[in-house]
Design a protein around this motif. Structure first.
Motif, PDB file in Angstrom:
ATOM      1  N   ILE A  35       0.832  -1.202   0.000  1.00  0.00           N
ATOM      2  CA  ILE A  35       0.000   0.000   0.000  1.00  0.00           C
ATOM      3  C   ILE A  35       0.870   1.257   0.000  1.00  0.00           C
ATOM      4  O   ILE A  35       0.641   2.196  -0.769  1.00  0.00           O
ATOM      5  N   GLY A  36       1.892   1.263   0.859  1.00  0.00           N
ATOM      6  CA  GLY A  36       2.728   2.448   0.990  1.00  0.00           C
ATOM      7  C   GLY A  36       3.422   2.836  -0.298  1.00  0.00           C
ATOM      8  O   GLY A  36       3.631   4.035  -0.568  1.00  0.00           O
ATOM      9  N   GLY A 126      -4.792  12.788  -4.298  1.00  0.00           N
ATOM     10  CA  GLY A 126      -4.389  13.292  -2.994  1.00  0.00           C
ATOM     11  C   GLY A 126      -5.388  12.944  -1.905  1.00  0.00           C
ATOM     12  O   GLY A 126      -5.004  12.626  -0.772  1.00  0.00           O
ATOM     13  N   ILE A 127      -6.673  12.984  -2.224  1.00  0.00           N
ATOM     14  CA  ILE A 127      -7.704  12.593  -1.249  1.00  0.00           C
ATOM     15  C   ILE A 127      -7.565  11.116  -0.903  1.00  0.00           C
ATOM     16  O   ILE A 127      -7.687  10.710   0.262  1.00  0.00           O
ATOM     17  N   GLY A 128      -7.298  10.294  -1.921  1.00  0.00           N
ATOM     18  CA  GLY A 128      -7.097   8.871  -1.661  1.00  0.00           C
ATOM     19  C   GLY A 128      -5.912   8.618  -0.754  1.00  0.00           C
ATOM     20  O   GLY A 128      -5.981   7.801   0.186  1.00  0.00           O
ATOM     21  N   VAL A 129      -4.810   9.327  -0.999  1.00  0.00           N
ATOM     22  CA  VAL A 129      -3.630   9.193  -0.150  1.00  0.00           C
ATOM     23  C   VAL A 129      -3.949   9.645   1.273  1.00  0.00           C
ATOM     24  O   VAL A 129      -3.519   9.015   2.253  1.00  0.00           O
ATOM     25  N   ALA A 130      -4.702  10.731   1.401  1.00  0.00           N
ATOM     26  CA  ALA A 130      -5.051  11.259   2.723  1.00  0.00           C
ATOM     27  C   ALA A 130      -5.780  10.225   3.560  1.00  0.00           C
ATOM     28  O   ALA A 130      -5.487  10.025   4.747  1.00  0.00           O
ATOM     29  N   VAL A 131      -6.733   9.562   2.949  1.00  0.00           N
ATOM     30  CA  VAL A 131      -7.524   8.561   3.667  1.00  0.00           C
ATOM     31  C   VAL A 131      -6.627   7.433   4.166  1.00  0.00           C
ATOM     32  O   VAL A 131      -6.694   7.017   5.330  1.00  0.00           O
ATOM     33  N   GLY A 161      10.204   4.654  -0.839  1.00  0.00           N
ATOM     34  CA  GLY A 161      10.622   3.806  -1.939  1.00  0.00           C
ATOM     35  C   GLY A 161       9.719   3.955  -3.148  1.00  0.00           C
ATOM     36  O   GLY A 161      10.187   3.985  -4.296  1.00  0.00           O
ATOM     37  N   GLY A 162       8.410   4.059  -2.901  1.00  0.00           N
ATOM     38  CA  GLY A 162       7.483   4.294  -3.998  1.00  0.00           C
ATOM     39  C   GLY A 162       7.748   5.617  -4.687  1.00  0.00           C
ATOM     40  O   GLY A 162       7.646   5.727  -5.918  1.00  0.00           O
ATOM     41  N   GLY A 163       8.118   6.625  -3.893  1.00  0.00           N
ATOM     42  CA  GLY A 163       8.484   7.911  -4.488  1.00  0.00           C
ATOM     43  C   GLY A 163       9.688   7.783  -5.397  1.00  0.00           C
ATOM     44  O   GLY A 163       9.742   8.382  -6.475  1.00  0.00           O
ATOM     45  N   GLY A 164      10.670   6.991  -4.976  1.00  0.00           N
ATOM     46  CA  GLY A 164      11.855   6.768  -5.804  1.00  0.00           C
ATOM     47  C   GLY A 164      11.510   6.052  -7.098  1.00  0.00           C
ATOM     48  O   GLY A 164      12.035   6.387  -8.172  1.00  0.00           O
ATOM     49  N   LEU A 165      10.612   5.070  -7.026  1.00  0.00           N
ATOM     50  CA  LEU A 165      10.199   4.373  -8.236  1.00  0.00           C
ATOM     51  C   LEU A 165       9.488   5.321  -9.192  1.00  0.00           C
ATOM     52  O   LEU A 165       9.692   5.259 -10.417  1.00  0.00           O
ATOM     53  N   GLY A 166       8.666   6.205  -8.639  1.00  0.00           N
ATOM     54  CA  GLY A 166       7.976   7.173  -9.485  1.00  0.00           C
ATOM     55  C   GLY A 166       8.937   8.072 -10.227  1.00  0.00           C
ATOM     56  O   GLY A 166       8.770   8.354 -11.422  1.00  0.00           O
ATOM     57  N   ALA A 167       9.972   8.533  -9.525  1.00  0.00           N
ATOM     58  CA  ALA A 167      10.947   9.438 -10.140  1.00  0.00           C
ATOM     59  C   ALA A 167      11.819   8.740 -11.165  1.00  0.00           C
ATOM     60  O   ALA A 167      12.221   9.340 -12.169  1.00  0.00           O
ATOM     61  N   SER A 168      12.120   7.462 -10.940  1.00  0.00           N
ATOM     62  CA  SER A 168      13.067   6.773 -11.821  1.00  0.00           C
ATOM     63  C   SER A 168      12.395   6.066 -12.992  1.00  0.00           C
ATOM     64  O   SER A 168      12.939   6.045 -14.100  1.00  0.00           O
ATOM     65  N   LEU A 169      11.211   5.480 -12.778  1.00  0.00           N
ATOM     66  CA  LEU A 169      10.586   4.683 -13.825  1.00  0.00           C
ATOM     67  C   LEU A 169       9.751   5.504 -14.799  1.00  0.00           C
ATOM     68  O   LEU A 169       9.721   5.202 -16.004  1.00  0.00           O
ATOM     69  N   SER A 170       9.077   6.542 -14.295  1.00  0.00           N
ATOM     70  CA  SER A 170       8.181   7.300 -15.165  1.00  0.00           C
ATOM     71  C   SER A 170       8.885   7.926 -16.372  1.00  0.00           C
ATOM     72  O   SER A 170       8.359   7.868 -17.490  1.00  0.00           O
ATOM     73  N   PRO A 171      10.081   8.532 -16.211  1.00  0.00           N
ATOM     74  CA  PRO A 171      10.751   9.078 -17.395  1.00  0.00           C
ATOM     75  C   PRO A 171      11.077   8.019 -18.447  1.00  0.00           C
ATOM     76  O   PRO A 171      10.964   8.280 -19.655  1.00  0.00           O
ATOM     77  N   LEU A 193      -3.511  -3.343  -7.732  1.00  0.00           N
ATOM     78  CA  LEU A 193      -3.015  -4.590  -7.147  1.00  0.00           C
ATOM     79  C   LEU A 193      -2.986  -4.518  -5.626  1.00  0.00           C
ATOM     80  O   LEU A 193      -3.342  -5.482  -4.937  1.00  0.00           O
ATOM     81  N   ALA A 194      -2.557  -3.372  -5.079  1.00  0.00           N
ATOM     82  CA  ALA A 194      -2.533  -3.211  -3.628  1.00  0.00           C
ATOM     83  C   ALA A 194      -3.933  -3.285  -3.046  1.00  0.00           C
ATOM     84  O   ALA A 194      -4.140  -3.836  -1.956  1.00  0.00           O
ATOM     85  N   CYS A 195      -4.904  -2.732  -3.759  1.00  0.00           N
ATOM     86  CA  CYS A 195      -6.294  -2.789  -3.298  1.00  0.00           C
ATOM     87  C   CYS A 195      -6.777  -4.236  -3.223  1.00  0.00           C
ATOM     88  O   CYS A 195      -7.422  -4.639  -2.244  1.00  0.00           O
ATOM     89  N   VAL A 196      -6.443  -5.025  -4.230  1.00  0.00           N
ATOM     90  CA  VAL A 196      -6.825  -6.443  -4.229  1.00  0.00           C
ATOM     91  C   VAL A 196      -6.168  -7.168  -3.055  1.00  0.00           C
ATOM     92  O   VAL A 196      -6.812  -7.963  -2.352  1.00  0.00           O
ATOM     93  N   CYS A 197      -4.878  -6.893  -2.818  1.00  0.00           N
ATOM     94  CA  CYS A 197      -4.160  -7.543  -1.706  1.00  0.00           C
ATOM     95  C   CYS A 197      -4.779  -7.167  -0.361  1.00  0.00           C
ATOM     96  O   CYS A 197      -4.932  -8.024   0.526  1.00  0.00           O
ATOM     97  N   TRP A 198      -5.114  -5.908  -0.194  1.00  0.00           N
ATOM     98  CA  TRP A 198      -5.704  -5.433   1.059  1.00  0.00           C
ATOM     99  C   TRP A 198      -7.046  -6.108   1.326  1.00  0.00           C
ATOM    100  O   TRP A 198      -7.302  -6.589   2.431  1.00  0.00           O
ATOM    101  N   LEU A 199      -7.900  -6.177   0.317  1.00  0.00           N
ATOM    102  CA  LEU A 199      -9.212  -6.804   0.493  1.00  0.00           C
ATOM    103  C   LEU A 199      -9.072  -8.296   0.734  1.00  0.00           C
ATOM    104  O   LEU A 199      -9.821  -8.878   1.525  1.00  0.00           O
ATOM    105  N   ALA A 200      -8.107  -8.928   0.075  1.00  0.00           N
ATOM    106  CA  ALA A 200      -7.882 -10.357   0.296  1.00  0.00           C
ATOM    107  C   ALA A 200      -7.396 -10.616   1.718  1.00  0.00           C
ATOM    108  O   ALA A 200      -7.805 -11.591   2.370  1.00  0.00           O
TER     109      ALA A 200
END
Length: 419
Positions: A35-36, A126-131, A161-171, A193-200
């Motif tokens: 999720i993070g 941003g609202i989703g992240v806030a929740v 780590g997710g922030g790092g992936l965003g910066a490195s993979l998106s370009p 995928l994280a949503c599916v894992c959380w519900l499972a």
């Protein structure tokens, strides 16, 4: 034992903290990490592509800064409403809805062709992240009552780590596909995928396992506390906000700063990715180092000092050791992010009250943090350089170091009384 006046240094002794993690614990922590990872790419994926996005949409530096600051404002405002959402749909559905909002917003970026459309997706995500950020700390306080620094450290590390992936993979995705839209929209997949894992996980273990339920049953009902009236809550919120103000400003403008100095889009994005690697490591390690100590202040000061060194390096010697400066700053940012939240959770044994306090701290903090990249972007428009922005960050870090000394462990027992 003699102690330095004003500094409490006793170690925390808890038998339960030395017990081994069960496989159920490992499963919970794995899903929390999944999720993070989704909570920062919506910010960091934009930054390396900022020049391309500005050229395609006509956004100014000030307007483009809203792509970073608007989601952070939404994180703050959304955190205040997390309690209402919890009572309406519960924590399980609340986190799932947050992940769904991120997935939908990122998917919509595949077709977004204007600044307004991009800003709308930033607001929804941003609202989703806030929740998620408001609800999960309370869940972790309940599920990992004796291991809060470990759980919060892993959660914070996965965010960084997710922030790092965003910066490195998106370009690279944008370059390979020939479309910056694809570089932004790709982050819908891990969110789904994280949503599916959380519900499972919830289907398997219900909302909480028997051990956590027994802890709830043993916890007396806590009287209602008007957290917004407590000075300590506002102080923690300000502290958290200034920490994240440094993060949001660097996420928004570090690549642009080095592109202005002649770096390529890929190289500037790699610097941001490197910063987040150090953030992730420190977000895990600093809370673990401080876990045995009731007084978190020396560790917070250490993290803030690292931030200050990194910012001063970017200001004074930006081309000499760029990787060192962003690494030191990132280590300070990641460690203080997670440890500030741990410090807030320290103030209440009852997970419900602790969760409400952390939600309030994040609500105040992210609104404060949203201001920083806007101010930095405006200063860049006015002066033509980022020098004034780095000076602003250095001054804020110095103020945070001073504020840290107010968080004496002796004051925890008085909260939420008159403080």
């Amino acid at each position: 034992m003699n102690q330095t006046p004003g500094i409490d240094t006793p170690r925390i002794s808890r038998r339960t903290t030395t017990s081994a993690l069960s496989w159920q614990d490992g499963l919970w922590l794995s899903v929390i990490v999944a999720i993070g990872i989704n909570l920062r790419p919506l910010l960091t994926s934009v930054s390396p592509l900022m020049a391309t996005i500005r050229a395609a949409t006509g956004l100014s530096f000030s307007g483009a800064s809203l792509l970073t600051s608007l989601p952070v404002v939404a994180m703050g405002i959304g955190a205040f409403g997390a309690g209402l959402l919890t009572r309406a749909v519960g924590e399980t559905r609340g986190v799932a809805l947050g992940l769904l909002a991120i997935a939908v917003a990122c998917s919509a970026r595949l077709a977004a062709s204007s600044g307004t459309a991009l800003l709308t997706t930033a607001l929804v995500a941003g609202i989703g992240v806030a929740v998620i950020q408001a609800l999960l700390p309370g869940v972790m306080k309940q599920r990992f009552h004796a291991r809060v620094p470990l759980a919060m450290g892993l959660f914070s590390a996965s965010i960084m780590g997710g922030g790092g992936l965003g910066a490195s993979l998106s370009p690279y995705v944008a370059k390979a596909s020939g479309s910056w839209h694809a570089g932004l929209a790709m982050w819908a997949v891990p969110a789904a995928l994280a949503c599916v894992c959380w519900l499972a996980l919830q289907r398997r273990a219900s909302a909480f396992d028997g051990r956590a339920a027994a802890h709830v049953a043993a916890s007396p009902a806590h009287p209602h506390v008007a957290i917004w009236k407590k000075r300590r809550a506002w102080a923690l919120g300000l502290h958290f906000g200034l920490v994240n103000g440094g993060y949001t400003t660097l996420v928004a403008w570090l690549p642009a700063y080095y592109q202005q100095r002649g770096a390529s889009v890929a190289h500037s994005g790699s610097l941001l990715a490197a910063m987040t690697v150090f953030q992730a490591a420190s977000a895990l390690l600093l809370p673990l180092a401080a876990a045995s100590f009731r007084d978190r202040r020396p560790w917070l000061v250490a993290g803030l000092s690292a931030q200050l060194i990194g910012i001063v390096g970017l200001l004074a010697l930006p081309d000499a050791l760029p990787l060192a400066w962003v690494g030191i700053a990132g280590a300070g940012l990641g460690g203080t992010f997670s440890l500030t939240l741990v410090t807030a959770l320290d103030h209440a044994d009852d997970h419900r009250l602790a969760g409400r306090l952390v939600a309030f701290v994040q609500g105040v903090g992210f609104i404060v943090a949203a201001i920083s990249p806007i101010v930095a972007g405006r200063l860049r428009d006015l002066t033509g350089s980022f020098t004034a922005a780095w000076i602003m960050l250095a001054a804020c870090i110095a103020a945070m170091i001073a504020l840290t000394f107010a968080f004496s462990p002796r004051s925890y027992a008085r909260w939420p009384g008159t403080r």
